[in-house]
Design an enzyme around this catalytic site. Structure first.
Site, PDB file in Angstrom:
ATOM      1  N   SER A 190     -94.402 -40.268 -97.514  1.00 18.53           N
ATOM      2  CA  SER A 190     -95.535 -40.019 -98.844  1.00 18.53           C
ATOM      3  C   SER A 190     -95.398 -40.929 -99.729  1.00 18.53           C
ATOM      4  CB  SER A 190     -95.444 -38.751 -99.413  1.00 18.53           C
ATOM      5  OG  SER A 190     -94.078 -38.527-100.351  1.00 18.53           O
ATOM      6  N   ARG A 194     -98.773 -43.803 -99.956  1.00 15.16           N
ATOM      7  CA  ARG A 194     -99.619 -43.550-101.280  1.00 15.16           C
ATOM      8  C   ARG A 194     -99.563 -45.128-101.756  1.00 15.16           C
ATOM      9  NH1 ARG A 194     -96.178 -40.851-103.729  1.00 15.16           N
ATOM     10  NH2 ARG A 194     -96.777 -38.739-103.330  1.00 15.16           N
ATOM     11  N   ASN A 198    -103.212 -47.199-101.584  1.00  7.80           N
ATOM     12  CA  ASN A 198    -103.830 -47.293-102.613  1.00  7.80           C
ATOM     13  C   ASN A 198    -104.188 -48.877-102.665  1.00  7.80           C
ATOM     14  OD1 ASN A 198    -104.302 -45.514-104.994  1.00  7.80           O
ATOM     15  ND2 ASN A 198    -102.795 -44.635-104.202  1.00  7.80           N
TER      16      ASN A 198
END
Lengths: 272, 159
Positions: A190, A194, A198
């Site tokens: 994660s 992430r 992004n």
């Protein structure tokens, strides 16, 4: 610049790769990360070398602001010894922010410079390379495991792996263990995905906006002044707007990576 | 997402950065911050102490001024009382002195009058003796007729 819009995006998403298969490296990512790491060490190192308890200069005050911000974040979450966790969090925060900031460099300039130097590809944004984000998150995972053993002992941590969260019963050992492994592995995935997602998406939006360049260049070639004006102004405005918004993402992603690292490592200290 | 040996390089690089920060960057920076916090706390405490001693001194000064004012009032009161007393004394002395002088003057006047009367009487006596001599045609011897003269003088004195 590549010849057409259909080639433009894939071209910009290709790393300068040396070697084949797994045993290859992205030279652009490694070099950019090294440069940014050196910039970080130089900036904070020079402030640390000259640090005095007297009235600080503006530069020292700024560096201290960052240091105190990071230290304060840890104090809120974690009550144990911060002597290693705090510098780790500072490194993560500043390095991620530095890497993300590379996204604000106009997208074609690094490629042009690299092209002039003889490289066909050059991705300037190391945090849009999953290798970078996974390298950091896996390091964090190893630290989490290390601190789990250190805080609970080998027996304690092993016991926890098999007896939490459902309870200490032979029939539940395997489900407990499976769940704990998933939980452990979910942390680096994660964290890494992430940040990678992004920054990759942010970079892609810059590329899509840059495609307007093909549109207004084409309109100009056709003598379509209105199309040229709309395309040109649109590209300038959208690039500026996205860059301004992206500043938020740059800082936010660095902050999230840092805070989650702190949370994970402080969780490793907790006894169930 | 092309995972390759870049991952290993990035991990090692990241570790080096973390260790460098841990060993060389964090301790002096936080040390300076904490030392400065300490200094600021000390400075604030010193300022508080200074403020407090200033207030103390101000209170003491007020006390001293109040005391001095009280003393001045006392001195003033004493002085006015004393001057009143002095004036009263002086008045009393003057009255006494005046009365004394008056009495003395009266006594003097009385004595003077007595003396004058005495002298007059003697003269009258002498005149009476001389008159009697003339009447008798011969000289009256004052010594032989002293008793007579004395009686005469006493009569004149009574008159």
């Amino acid at each position: 610049m590549a010849g057409s819009s259909s080639e433009y995006i894939p071209h910009h998403l290709t790393h300068l790769k040396v070697g084949e298969g797994f045993w290859s490296v992205h030279a652009d990512t490694l070099i950019m990360t090294s440069l940014l790491g050196i910039a970080f060490l130089w900036m904070f190192g020079s402030a640390a070398r000259k640090a005095t308890a007297g009235v600080p200069g503006k530069f020292q005050a700024f560096i201290e602001l960052v240091v105190e911000f990071v230290d304060g974040q840890i104090k809120e979450v974690f009550s144990g010894d911060r002597s290693f966790l705090a510098p780790l969090a500072l490194t993560i925060f500043v390095l991620v922010v530095f890497m993300n900031t590379m996204d604000l460099i106009p997208i074609d300039i690094p490629g042009m410079l690299a092209g002039a130097a003889g490289a066909h590809h050059w991705r300037v944004l190391p945090s849009a390379d999953a290798n970078t984000t996974f390298a950091m998150s896996i390091t964090v995972l190893l630290l989490v495991i290390y601190y789990s053993f250190k805080a609970k002992g080998v027996g304690g941590f092993t016991h926890e792996l098999f007896s939490a969260p459902f309870g200490n019963h032979p029939a539940l050992w395997l489900p407990n263990f499976a769940l704990n492994i998933v939980e452990l592995l979910a942390k680096p995935v994660s964290l890494a995905m992430r940040l990678f997602g992004n920054m990759y998406a942010g970079e892609l939006v810059f590329m899509l906006i840059a495609l307007l360049g093909f549109a207004w260049a084409g309109a100009l070639a056709d003598g379509n002044i209105l199309g040229f004006a709309l395309g040109f102004i649109g590209q300038v405005l959208l690039t500026a707007a996205w860059a301004i918004f992206h500043v938020l993402i740059i800082l936010l992603q660095g902050f999230i990576f840092m805070v989650l690292t702190i949370v994970y490592i402080s969780m490793a200290h907790e006894h169930h | 997402m092309d995972i390759n040996a870049t991952l290993i390089g990035q991990m090692l690089g990241f570790l080096i950065l973390v260790i460098f920060t841990w060993k060389f960057i964090w301790p002096p920076l936080l040390g300076a911050i904490e030392e400065r916090q300490h200094k600021i706390a000390e400075g604030l405490a010193a300022a508080d102490r200074g403020q407090k001693s200033l207030e103390d001194a101000r209170g003491q000064a007020d006390g001293i001024v109040r005391e001095a004012r009280d003393k001045a009032h006392q001195v003033l009161d004493q002085a006015s009382k004393r001057s009143g007393e002095l004036i009263d004394d002086a008045k009393q002395t003057a009255i006494t002195e005046g009365e004394r002088l008056l009495t003395a003057a009266r006594a003097e006047a009385a004595a003077e009058a007595a003396r004058a009367r005495d002298a007059l009487r003697r003269e009258v006596a002498a005149l009476a003796v001389a008159g009697a001599g003339q009447v008798l045609g011969r000289e009256v011897d004052a010594a032989t007729h002293a008793q007579l003269l004395e009686q005469l003088a006493a009569q004149i004195e009574k008159a």
